[in-house]
Scaffold this active site. Structure first.
Site, PDB file in Angstrom:
ATOM      1  N   ALA A  65       4.290  40.584  -8.261  1.00  0.00           N
ATOM      2  CA  ALA A  65       3.960  41.524  -7.172  1.00  0.00           C
ATOM      3  C   ALA A  65       4.114  40.889  -5.785  1.00  0.00           C
ATOM      4  CB  ALA A  65       2.519  42.003  -7.364  1.00  0.00           C
TER       5      ALA A  65
ATOM      6  N   GLY B 222       9.523  40.939  -4.774  1.00  0.00           N
ATOM      7  CA  GLY B 222      10.708  40.361  -4.110  1.00  0.00           C
ATOM      8  C   GLY B 222      11.679  39.704  -5.089  1.00  0.00           C
TER       9      GLY B 222
ATOM     10  N   ASP C  26       1.948  40.938 -13.516  1.00  0.00           N
ATOM     11  CA  ASP C  26       1.049  40.667 -12.381  1.00  0.00           C
ATOM     12  C   ASP C  26      -0.082  41.676 -12.407  1.00  0.00           C
ATOM     13  OD1 ASP C  26      -0.019  40.184  -9.656  1.00  0.00           O
ATOM     14  OD2 ASP C  26       1.889  39.157  -9.326  1.00  0.00           O
TER      15      ASP C  26
ATOM     16  N   LYS D  70       4.521  24.219  -6.498  1.00  0.00           N
ATOM     17  CA  LYS D  70       3.829  23.893  -5.239  1.00  0.00           C
ATOM     18  C   LYS D  70       3.642  22.386  -5.180  1.00  0.00           C
ATOM     19  CE  LYS D  70       3.621  28.163  -4.723  1.00  0.00           C
ATOM     20  NZ  LYS D  70       4.658  28.770  -3.903  1.00  0.00           N
TER      21      LYS D  70
END
Ligand code: SAM
Length: 354
Positions: free
Chosen positions: A216, A219, A235, A300
């Site tokens: 969500a 993209g 999601d 990350k």
């Protein structure tokens, strides 16, 4: 030519230094890396003039994680007037090049210099052509001039086919108005970086299926749908109605870390903001258990030791595949659209049964 000069995202100069120093040590190229914080560049100074060329021929630029661009050469101080003569003088020691890029660094000073570069390019090109230092031949090295100011330039070269795909390593991708989020460009850039353009029709086509974990508002799903794929979007958050209206998306409110498809899918993509070790483990499971054939996953980065941590995760993933006895191609890059993260691409090389 003692210097290998590299561009990077501002704030990642230390990672470039660690990465290139590790490769140099492994390849036996003596020298040291140096950089100033937030300058968007780093240098590897070789003890021998042949060092940078040795490094560049032993490494594929596209395999490096943190550098956005590279070139070997030297810094040259420029006068206020007639810069071209000084450039030409120094280029006497350089090979004839087949193309030319004028670049600046990804800093505010760099942006201010862009106009100067635009104005300087045409007369410089004309002078280089006239002097026989530039010809139109894509098989010859590229001449890369990085301006640090109007008075200082790095005169660099990189071998044909072994440098960034775009000037400064910054892709010029147009944000599609219909896409539900800007991060759509991350996946598009990942495809440009990891998949040769001539293979897009074979590896990203409308008979394929994909799973988007942490999808969500959509993209990344948008990119899969744009290639005509049937997508399962996982999601708890809402997906953009425009994507649901395509009829190509099934939205499941499930946990991306436990969801598994019933059949092998062609693509798994994941943009969940989580501890990198958890996303890396997800990659190992999806490729290792043949849940997908290719994957793009964001990792990350931690606050410190970012290069060391990425290397550690990649090694762990590769050891996992080795233990399973499967062949997987593993790529990793800090893309232009990545911030405190890197993007991994994995592909089963043994085909992965359907
Ligand atoms: C950075 S956003 C993804 C943006 C998306 N790639 C796009 O382009 O629109 C991360 C998403 O991961 C979702 N998320 C976080 N933890 C999750 C989990 N365990 N399972 C599934 N989704 C999760 C969040 O709800 C959020 O929508």
């Amino acid at each position: 030519m003692n210097t290998l000069f590299m561009h990077c995202r501002p704030g990642f100069e230390g990672e470039v230094c660690s990465e290139i120093a590790e490769h140099a040590a492994r390849l036996g190229v003596a020298g040291y890396a140096k950089a100033k914080p937030q300058t968007a560049c780093a240098e590897f100074i070789c003890h021998e003039p042949a060092g940078p060329a040795r490094l560049m021929s032993a490494l594929r630029f596209s395999d490096l994680i943190f550098p956005r661009q590279w070139a070997r050469g030297d810094f040259v101080q420029l006068p206020e007037t007639d810069r071209i003569s000084v450039v030409l003088e120094h280029l006497a020691a350089y090979p004839v090049c087949g193309s030319l890029w004028l670049e600046v660094l990804d800093t505010n000073d760099g942006k201010e210099l862009s106009n100067f570069c635009k104005k300087f390019e045409a007369p410089l090109r004309k002078a280089l052509l006239g002097a026989g230092k530039l010809v139109d031949d894509p098989d010859l090295p590229r001449l890369l001039l990085t301006f640090k100011s109007g008075r200082e330039v790095f005169l660099g070269v990189a071998d044909a086919g072994n440098f960034a795909m775009w000037p400064m390593g910054i892709p010029r991708l147009k944000f599609p108005r219909e896409a539900p989020s800007r991060s759509t460009l991350k996946l598009e850039e990942a495809w440009h970086h990891f998949i040769p353009r001539e293979q897009w029709d074979e590896r990203l086509h409308g008979d394929m299926t994909g799973v988007d974990l942490g999808a969500a508002p959509g993209g990344w799903t948008y990119q899969l749908v744009r290639r005509g794929m049937l997508v399962t979007a996982i999601d708890n958050g809402p997906m953009a109605q425009s994507l649901m209206d395509t009829g190509l998306v099934t939205h499941l409110m499930a946990d991306g870390f436990t969801y598994k498809p019933k059949q092998t899918v062609d693509w798994m993509v994941c943009d969940i903001v989580e501890k990198p070790a958890r996303n890396a483990a997800l990659l190992e499971t999806w490729l290792g258990e043949n849940l997908c054939r290719e994957a793009v996953v964001n990792l990350k980065l931690p606050m410190k030791q970012r290069y060391a941590e990425v290397r550690r995760l990649l090694e762990r993933i590769e050891e996992g595949f080795k233990a399973r006895g499967i062949k997987v191609q593993v790529g990793c890059k800090q893309l232009y659209h990545d911030r405190e993260e890197v993007t991994c691409h994995l592909r089963r090389l043994d085909g992965g049964k359907r």
